[in-house]
Design an enzyme around this catalytic site. Structure first.
Site, PDB file in Angstrom:
ATOM      1  N   LYS A 289      37.728 -16.457  22.767  1.00  0.00           N
ATOM      2  CA  LYS A 289      36.855 -16.855  21.737  1.00  0.00           C
ATOM      3  C   LYS A 289      36.440 -17.320  21.271  1.00  0.00           C
ATOM      4  CE  LYS A 289      36.223 -12.376  23.927  1.00  0.00           C
ATOM      5  NZ  LYS A 289      35.376 -10.642  23.371  1.00  0.00           N
TER       6      LYS A 289
ATOM      7  N   GLU B 126      35.165  -7.167  24.617  1.00  0.00           N
ATOM      8  CA  GLU B 126      34.332  -7.389  23.250  1.00  0.00           C
ATOM      9  C   GLU B 126      32.981  -7.890  23.467  1.00  0.00           C
ATOM     10  OE1 GLU B 126      35.903  -8.355  19.506  1.00  0.00           O
ATOM     11  OE2 GLU B 126      34.070  -7.454  18.568  1.00  0.00           O
TER      12      GLU B 126
ATOM     13  N   ARG C 246      49.083 -12.242  28.645  1.00  0.00           N
ATOM     14  CA  ARG C 246      48.078 -12.114  28.508  1.00  0.00           C
ATOM     15  C   ARG C 246      48.175 -13.955  30.328  1.00  0.00           C
ATOM     16  NH1 ARG C 246      45.556 -11.793  24.454  1.00  0.00           N
ATOM     17  NH2 ARG C 246      43.803 -13.193  24.528  1.00  0.00           N
TER      18      ARG C 246
HETATM   19  P1  ATP Z   1      39.929 -13.251  23.554  1.00  0.00           P
HETATM   20  O1  ATP Z   1      40.789 -13.823  22.430  1.00  0.00           O
HETATM   21  O2  ATP Z   1      39.663 -14.635  24.145  1.00  0.00           O
HETATM   22  O3  ATP Z   1      38.454 -12.808  22.542  1.00  0.00           O
HETATM   23  P2  ATP Z   1      40.047 -10.479  23.411  1.00  0.00           P
HETATM   24  O4  ATP Z   1      41.692 -10.178  23.924  1.00  0.00           O
HETATM   25  O5  ATP Z   1      39.832 -10.789  22.252  1.00  0.00           O
HETATM   26  O6  ATP Z   1      40.150 -12.658  23.925  1.00  0.00           O
HETATM   27  P3  ATP Z   1      38.391  -9.093  24.851  1.00  0.00           P
HETATM   28  O7  ATP Z   1      37.446  -9.261  25.402  1.00  0.00           O
HETATM   29  O8  ATP Z   1      39.078  -8.244  23.997  1.00  0.00           O
HETATM   30  O9  ATP Z   1      39.037 -10.547  24.572  1.00  0.00           O
HETATM   31  O10 ATP Z   1      39.364  -8.760  26.325  1.00  0.00           O
HETATM   32  C1  ATP Z   1      39.015  -7.706  27.035  1.00  0.00           C
HETATM   33  C2  ATP Z   1      40.381  -7.669  28.485  1.00  0.00           C
HETATM   34  O11 ATP Z   1      40.255  -8.376  28.576  1.00  0.00           O
HETATM   35  C3  ATP Z   1      41.534  -6.820  27.282  1.00  0.00           C
HETATM   36  O12 ATP Z   1      41.758  -6.039  28.195  1.00  0.00           O
HETATM   37  C4  ATP Z   1      42.260  -8.308  26.929  1.00  0.00           C
HETATM   38  O13 ATP Z   1      43.312  -7.832  26.927  1.00  0.00           O
HETATM   39  C5  ATP Z   1      41.659  -8.448  28.143  1.00  0.00           C
HETATM   40  N1  ATP Z   1      42.200  -9.854  28.221  1.00  0.00           N
HETATM   41  C6  ATP Z   1      41.505 -11.107  27.447  1.00  0.00           C
HETATM   42  N2  ATP Z   1      41.908 -12.514  27.846  1.00  0.00           N
HETATM   43  C7  ATP Z   1      43.185 -11.822  28.167  1.00  0.00           C
HETATM   44  C8  ATP Z   1      43.883 -13.592  29.194  1.00  0.00           C
HETATM   45  N3  ATP Z   1      44.225 -14.338  28.724  1.00  0.00           N
HETATM   46  N4  ATP Z   1      44.640 -13.042  29.965  1.00  0.00           N
HETATM   47  C9  ATP Z   1      44.614 -11.819  30.130  1.00  0.00           C
HETATM   48  N5  ATP Z   1      44.242 -10.519  29.635  1.00  0.00           N
HETATM   49  C10 ATP Z   1      43.232 -10.633  28.726  1.00  0.00           C
HETATM   50 MG    MG Z   2      39.190  -8.806  21.028  1.00  0.00          MG
END
Ligand code: ATP
Ligand code: MG
Length: 557
Positions: free
Chosen positions: A270, A34, A260
């Site tokens: 984020k 995102e 994760r």
């Molecule tokens: P954040 O809370 O850091 O924003 P998110 O999962 O909301 O994390 P996205 O931009 O939606 O962030 O994630 C893009 C991809 O990266 C998704 O497939 C997510 O599962 C993966 N991802 C995000 N954080 C991690 C992590 N700590 N370890 C492994 N994969 C991750």
């Molecule tokens: Mg997200």
């Protein structure tokens, strides 16, 4: 990657089985961030997994922006994410936005309404929460659940046309208000967001699809075979499958969840990283203390080290926290092999070599790498006045102190030995200068009959150049800054995470390319800061120490 070096994990085993059975001829994965912030090392795990699989099995991996939250997203993040993925060494097969599919998604929502599987609900957000029930109690059906199809179609069309205020209505799937899985209790599919300006679609839409509706359909439209996501989506998988089972989807990708990445001494979401930036705890998204890809890049990490780290930690279904030392070991091993050696004096103490001719500048040659001749050599300049590090002198010390003492002898790295005759002090008794003499017979050979205590690094006072050196430590004092009840993670910021030194560095560093990495002998691995270089300043960031000093400190405690 050559087959014998490939990582193995349960996801790759599934993929190999699917290829062997002929279920799929070509593997298609996607990385779906995102664009609401910069990527962090956790995302790297997902990138290396998704792109690595595509690479190793002759498949394709798309980069897809999951952009259904116009309020939080921005093109700045879109551009930064593209740069980070490329920098990590990957090229996407297709670049897509979930917003590319808004029209199609709308059509699939209409399909669900026509099948009697979705309805427009007029409950307020608070009521929806109330009706949802709890883990131990079933929910209650919305009074709008059995609206006639025609009425739903009409209302949904008018939602799109902007006739209703935000929060007044949602489109919901009609599934099961008594399901033990809360995600199946008539989840929202669309919400109203009037007045939002979307970074891709502008003001074209005032209703936005929810993640759980958008994601499976976007995957299916791109022909994704394996949709890899983190464990918190395990409970959403029944909904992922429900959506695809009830629309005329071109295919049905398989969602597979993995753990994760959590890393000690930092925060990773984020949202929290945004707070660090906005509250001014760090210089920005690319502050070298940040766990962002941009921060690690500026700090001096290499793409190879990050990919290596991601492969080392592996992919499993078990949540855990990785020690910072594992990440640091990847870059340390990489730089030990590849980084040219240099000398930098962080806390300069002047040394006058009293028997060295005044005005003489001697050019000495020093190898760039002790174990790799192919890296060549550079020139050092020796003069009568040099700097050594304050920590390398002590008036008197026992034999264990392998540096300079009054009356003692040490070798200047890549040059001669010196013997200290006098420590000049100021009124307060601080040593401000050393007077030494050198032995001209000791270039490349040991003095006869005398014991040299050790080897220290040095820089010529007149030929060396001043530079700022920044040493970084953990950003937080606790391994789990967001793990303490009722305490915000900001309470645990490490006040000493940045220390700045006005150093003297050898002449060969004066025109180091921004972003290049070196080993400063006895000090660690360093990288010329790119941002400071834009302003014409010579600044070096410490990437990592020479050894894992934290592991040693922790053993002592
Ligand atoms: P954040 O809370 O850091 O924003 P998110 O999962 O909301 O994390 P996205 O931009 O939606 O962030 O994630 C893009 C991809 O990266 C998704 O497939 C997510 O599962 C993966 N991802 C995000 N954080 C991690 C992590 N700590 N370890 C492994 N994969 C991750
Ligand atoms: Mg997200």
């Amino acid at each position: 990657m050559p087959e014998q070096n490939r990582p193995t994990n349960f996801i790759r085993q599934i993929i190999e089985a699917d290829l062997a059975s002929g279920k799929h001829e070509k593997i298609r994965t996607r990385f779906p961030p995102e664009p609401n912030g910069y990527l962090h090392i956790g995302h790297a795990k997902s990138i290396v997994l998704n792109f690595g699989i595509a690479e190793d099995y002759a498949g394709e991996c798309n980069l897809r922006f999951d952009d259904t939250n116009p309020h939080k997203e921005d093109v700045e993040y879109v551009e930064a994410i593209k740069e980070d993925v490329r920098w990590l060494g990957y090229q996407w097969a297709g670049l897509y936005y979930a917003s590319d599919y808004f029209e199609q998604l709308y059509g699939f929502a209409v399909e669900l309404i026509e099948k009697g599987l979705a309805y427009v609900c007029d409950l307020t957000p608070e009521q929806v929460r109330e009706y949802r029930g709890t883990l131990t109690e079933p929910g209650r059906e919305s009074p709008w659940r059995n609206r006639p199809v025609e009425e739903n179609l009409d209302l949904f069309r008018r939602m799109r046309a902007g006739e209703f205020p935000d929060g007044s209505r949602t489109l919901r799937a009609k599934i099961d208000m008594a399901s033990p899985n809360m995600n199946l209790r008539d989840p929202a599919l669309y919400r109203i967001r009037r007045g939002a300006i979307h970074h891709q679609t502008g003001d074209e839409w005032c209703i936005y699809p929810m993640y759980d509706f958008t994601h499976p359909i976007s995957d299916a439209l791109e022909g994704i075979t394996h949709s890899l996501c983190t464990l918190e989506f395990e409970d959403h998988r029944p909904l992922y499958d429900w959506v695809l089972d009830h629309i005329s989807a071109p295919c049905h990708p398989r969602q597979i969840e993995f753990a994760r990445l959590n890393l000690e001494y930092t925060v990773m979401s984020k949202r929290k990283l945004t707070q660090l930036v906005e509250e001014g705890h760090v210089e920005g998204w690319d502050d070298p203390r940040m766990p962002t890809i941009a921060g690690l890049r500026r700090r001096g990490y290499t793409p190879a080290a990050i990919r290596d780290f991601c492969n080392r930690i592996g992919v499993t279904k078990v949540d855990g926290t990785v020690e910072m030392g594992v990440l640091e070991a990847s870059i340390r091993e990489d730089l030990d092999r590849t980084a040219p050696r240099r000398m930098a004096v962080l806390e300069p103490l002047k040394v006058v070599i009293t028997n060295y001719p005044e005005g003489q500048v001697e050019t000495l040659s020093a190898p760039n790498h002790p174990k790799d001749e192919s890296l060549g050599s550079r020139e050092l300049k020796l003069t009568r006045e040099i700097y050594i590090d304050r920590a390398d002198f002590c008036e008197s010390a026992n034999k264990k102190y392998k540096r300079l003492v009054l009356g003692g002898e040490v070798r200047l790295r890549n040059a001669y030995t010196i013997i200290c005759d006098e420590a000049v002090k100021d009124d307060e008794g601080n040593v401000v200068e050393l007077r030494c003499h050198y032995d001209p017979e000791t270039l490349g050979r040991n003095p006869e009959g005398r014991k040299v205590r050790g080897v220290i690094h040095w820089v010529s006072a007149s030929e060396g150049v001043p530079a700022e050196v920044r040493l970084y430590d953990r950003l937080f004092k606790r391994p789990d800054p967001d793990g303490v009840k009722d305490r915000p993670f900001q309470d645990f910021l490490n006040p000493d995470s940045l220390r700045v030194f006005q150093a003297m560095v050898e002449p060969a560093l004066a025109d180091a390319e921004p972003g290049t990495r070196f080993q400063f002998e006895r000090e660690g691995y360093f990288c010329r800061d790119t941002r400071a270089a834009e302003e014409g300043q010579l600044v070096f960031n410490r990437v990592v120490t020479l050894r894992d000093s934290w592991a040693r400190a922790e053993q002592k405690n």
